[in-house]
Design a protein around this motif. Sequence first.
Motif, mmCIF file in Angstrom:
data_model
loop_
_atom_site.group_PDB
_atom_site.id
_atom_site.type_symbol
_atom_site.label_atom_id
_atom_site.label_comp_id
_atom_site.label_asym_id
_atom_site.label_seq_id
_atom_site.Cartn_x
_atom_site.Cartn_y
_atom_site.Cartn_z
ATOM 1 N N ARG A 12 0.855 -1.209 -0.045
ATOM 2 C CA ARG A 12 0.018 -0.028 -0.131
ATOM 3 C C ARG A 12 0.914 1.156 0.187
ATOM 4 N N ALA A 13 1.894 1.186 0.786
ATOM 5 C CA ALA A 13 2.910 2.371 0.786
ATOM 6 C C ALA A 13 3.546 2.608 -0.630
ATOM 7 N N ALA A 14 3.940 1.530 -1.280
ATOM 8 C CA ALA A 14 4.721 1.535 -2.376
ATOM 9 C C ALA A 14 3.450 2.139 -3.376
ATOM 10 N N ALA A 15 2.322 1.654 -3.556
ATOM 11 C CA ALA A 15 1.448 2.068 -4.457
ATOM 12 C C ALA A 15 1.213 3.683 -4.284
ATOM 13 N N ARG A 16 0.920 4.220 -2.761
ATOM 14 C CA ARG A 16 0.831 5.688 -2.504
ATOM 15 C C ARG A 16 2.031 6.540 -2.987
ATOM 16 N N ASN A 17 3.234 6.022 -2.753
ATOM 17 C CA ASN A 17 4.459 6.596 -3.150
ATOM 18 C C ASN A 17 4.383 7.054 -4.637
ATOM 19 N N ASN A 18 4.167 5.850 -5.376
ATOM 20 C CA ASN A 18 4.171 5.876 -6.913
ATOM 21 C C ASN A 18 2.914 6.861 -7.400
ATOM 22 N N ALA A 19 1.919 6.692 -6.771
ATOM 23 C CA ALA A 19 0.668 7.611 -7.005
ATOM 24 C C ALA A 19 1.086 9.203 -6.892
ATOM 25 N N GLU A 20 1.893 9.576 -5.612
ATOM 26 C CA GLU A 20 2.183 10.727 -5.389
ATOM 27 C C GLU A 20 3.442 11.067 -6.586
ATOM 28 N N TRP A 21 4.116 10.423 -6.871
ATOM 29 C CA TRP A 21 5.176 10.809 -7.971
ATOM 30 C C TRP A 21 4.371 11.101 -9.376
ATOM 31 N N CYS A 22 3.356 10.394 -9.632
ATOM 32 C CA CYS A 22 2.736 10.384 -11.098
ATOM 33 C C CYS A 22 1.738 11.456 -10.713
ATOM 34 N N ALA A 23 1.470 12.017 -9.638
ATOM 35 C CA ALA A 23 0.758 13.056 -9.576
ATOM 36 C C ALA A 23 1.543 14.281 -9.626
ATOM 37 N N ALA A 24 2.756 14.141 -9.136
ATOM 38 C CA ALA A 24 3.750 15.425 -9.213
ATOM 39 C C ALA A 24 4.161 15.790 -10.594
ATOM 40 N N VAL A 25 4.327 14.534 -11.284
ATOM 41 C CA VAL A 25 4.791 14.698 -12.994
ATOM 42 C C VAL A 25 3.868 15.315 -13.741
ATOM 43 N N SER A 26 2.310 14.609 -13.512
ATOM 44 C CA SER A 26 1.334 15.096 -14.392
ATOM 45 C C SER A 26 0.842 16.505 -14.082
ATOM 46 N N ARG A 27 0.911 16.973 -12.545
ATOM 47 C CA ARG A 27 0.235 18.196 -12.319
ATOM 48 C C ARG A 27 -1.210 18.013 -12.568
ATOM 49 N N SER A 28 -1.878 16.976 -12.412
ATOM 50 C CA SER A 28 -3.253 16.833 -12.275
ATOM 51 C C SER A 28 -3.813 15.630 -11.586
ATOM 52 N N GLY A 29 -5.080 15.607 -11.462
ATOM 53 C CA GLY A 29 -5.703 14.556 -10.615
ATOM 54 C C GLY A 29 -5.921 14.896 -9.226
ATOM 55 N N HIS A 30 -6.448 13.915 -8.495
ATOM 56 C CA HIS A 30 -6.576 14.002 -7.205
ATOM 57 C C HIS A 30 -6.970 12.649 -6.267
ATOM 58 N N PHE A 31 -6.546 12.445 -5.201
ATOM 59 C CA PHE A 31 -6.718 11.349 -4.400
ATOM 60 C C PHE A 31 -8.026 11.152 -3.730
ATOM 61 N N ARG A 32 -8.414 9.942 -4.116
ATOM 62 C CA ARG A 32 -9.761 9.646 -3.330
ATOM 63 C C ARG A 32 -9.280 8.490 -2.369
ATOM 64 N N ARG A 33 -10.279 7.929 -1.669
ATOM 65 C CA ARG A 33 -10.165 7.149 -0.618
ATOM 66 C C ARG A 33 -9.204 5.632 -1.265
ATOM 67 N N ALA A 34 -9.647 5.124 -2.435
ATOM 68 C CA ALA A 34 -8.845 4.016 -2.944
ATOM 69 C C ALA A 34 -7.991 4.180 -4.158
ATOM 70 N N LEU A 35 -7.983 5.193 -4.660
ATOM 71 C CA LEU A 35 -7.232 5.562 -5.959
ATOM 72 C C LEU A 35 -6.754 7.053 -6.009
ATOM 73 N N TRP A 36 -5.810 7.392 -6.877
ATOM 74 C CA TRP A 36 -5.464 8.651 -7.552
ATOM 75 C C TRP A 36 -5.905 8.705 -8.886
ATOM 76 N N CYS A 37 -6.572 9.750 -9.458
ATOM 77 C CA CYS A 37 -7.077 9.497 -10.706
ATOM 78 C C CYS A 37 -7.040 10.895 -11.197
ATOM 79 N N SER A 38 -6.810 10.930 -12.823
ATOM 80 C CA SER A 38 -6.991 12.320 -13.318
ATOM 81 C C SER A 38 -8.136 12.330 -14.430
ATOM 82 N N PRO A 39 -9.007 13.214 -14.486
ATOM 83 C CA PRO A 39 -9.891 13.217 -15.123
ATOM 84 C C PRO A 39 -9.776 13.665 -16.712
ATOM 85 N N ARG A 40 -8.401 14.138 -16.914
ATOM 86 C CA ARG A 40 -7.803 14.334 -18.067
ATOM 87 C C ARG A 40 -6.695 13.669 -18.270
ATOM 88 N N ARG A 41 -6.404 13.453 -19.734
ATOM 89 C CA ARG A 41 -5.186 12.726 -20.074
ATOM 90 C C ARG A 41 -3.703 13.025 -19.495
#
Length: 246
Positions: A12-41
């Motif tokens: 779970r920690a590895a997934a969270r760490n990777n999601a935070e990195w993806c969010a930082a690179v993408s400069r988009s998206g938001h965190f929900r309870r169970a996932l990080w997701c971006s409504p735009r590509r």
Amino acid sequence: MITEPDIPALLRAAARNNAEWCAAVSRSGHFRRALWCSPRRTPPLYPDAVTLVPGVSAAEVLAGVDTVGPGCSVKDSFASLDLAPAGFEVLFEAQWIHRPAGAAVPDGGRLEWDEAEAPGELARWEAAWGGGESTGLFHAGLLREGVVILVGRDDRGRIAAGAVVSTGGGVVGVSNVFARDETDIGSAWAAALGAAARHWPGLPVVGYEHGEDLDTAVRAGFSPIGPLRVWLRTAQARPGHGLDTA
């Protein structure tokens, strides 16, 4: 603090760490309870969603991303989703990897290592990483606390290798490890581990790899701890398998 043998917590920690990195690179998206997701590509090579806990439904993931335009991708962090009915195919499978905090750091090899501190240096690093010109994927906002972008130079001062280490989720993540010469890839892993030990000595180190890169990580002292999949949407959803039922 994560107990080292607690594999579910590490995943779970590895997934969270990777999601935070993806969010930082993408400069988009938001965190929900169970996932990080971006409504735009998101940018090329970065997913539109990353699951953070096991047991997330396909409907919950797909509701947070754009499945209309081409190229939607999902990082299924626990290899538990079936996105095929929604028109996705498995792009690749990999293993999360883990190395305990405090483990000895291997020798750094022949390269000289430092940390990127200016946008121009980051652009040169990206060009070396991608084997071409910088596209701005690795933007200046990444030069901040919690992210270390490592630059390995040969005896002529050219960028020959690199890696990223970033904190988040209670662990240190290693990603984007590369070397222009295969003989330097071990040096890149050693530099990443050395940076993790300097900046965050009490935290375990995680990442994910597959194929020969996984073998290299194992030689650097990592252990595989669990599977993940990356899905890519390549077709239309099957009839009767829309977002509500996929």
